[in-house]
Design a protein around this motif. Structure first.
Motif: not given
Length: 141
Positions: A69-79
Motif C-alpha cells: 500500500k505504501a509503495v502504491q502511494r509512493m508510485v503515485g507521488n513519482d517517488w
C-alpha cells in the motif's frame, strides 16, 4: 526504566533504544511530509538497486500488505517506480526515482546529524562497538 526482568530484557532495551533514537527524528520525517514507513522505504532504496517487494518488506520491517500500500502511494507521488524482474516476470521490483532521491536526500543528512548528536555521549569506540554488536544480532535470524 522498568525494573526486574523487563528492565534487563534485551528486547525491551532494544525497543527503548529505538524509541529514544527515533522519537525526535520523526518530527523531521513528518515535516518533510513523509510517514515513517515512507522514510524507511526511500532510505533503503536510495542505497540499493531495484528490490523485490518481499525483500523490501523485510528490509524496512513491514508486513508485505502494508508495504504494498505504501509503495502504491509512493508510485503515485513519482517517488518510486515498479518494473517486472527480467529474471522472473512474475516478480515486481521497486526502484527509487530521481524525485524520490530529492525527497530523501535532506532527511538522510538530518538522520546522520541526529544520530551523531544522540550518540555523542557514547564516544566513537562505544558507538562502533554498539553498531558491531547490533549488526551481529541482525545476522542471527
Amino acid at each position: 526504566m522498568a525494573a526486574g526482568f523487563v528492565g534487563g530484557y534485551l528486547g525491551y532495551l532494544l525497543g527503548q533504544a529505538n524509541y529514544a533514537l527515533y522519537k525526535d527524528f520523526d518530527a523531521f520525517v513528518r515535516a518533510a511530509g513523509l510517514q515513517s514507513i515512507e522514510w524507511r522505504i526511500l532510505a533503503t532504496l536510495n542505497d540499493s538497486g531495484p528490490m523485490p517487494i518481499i525483500v523490501l518488506a523485510h528490509e524496512v520491517l513491514a508486513k508485505q500488505p502494508t508495504l504494498t500500500k505504501a509503495v502504491q502511494r509512493m508510485v503515485g507521488n513519482d517517488w518510486l517506480i515498479l518494473c517486472a524482474d527480467a529474471a522472473d516476470q512474475r516478480r515486481t521490483l521497486v526502484s527509487i526515482t530521481g524525485l524520490g532521491r530529492n525527497v530523501i536526500a535532506p532527511l538522510l543528512e538530518e538522520a546522520q546529524t541526529h544520530e551523531t548528536r544522540v550518540l555523542q555521549s557514547l564516544g566513537d569506540a562505544d558507538t562502533k562497538a554498539l553498531k558491531a554488536l547490533l549488526f551481529k544480532l541482525t545476522q542471527l535470524s
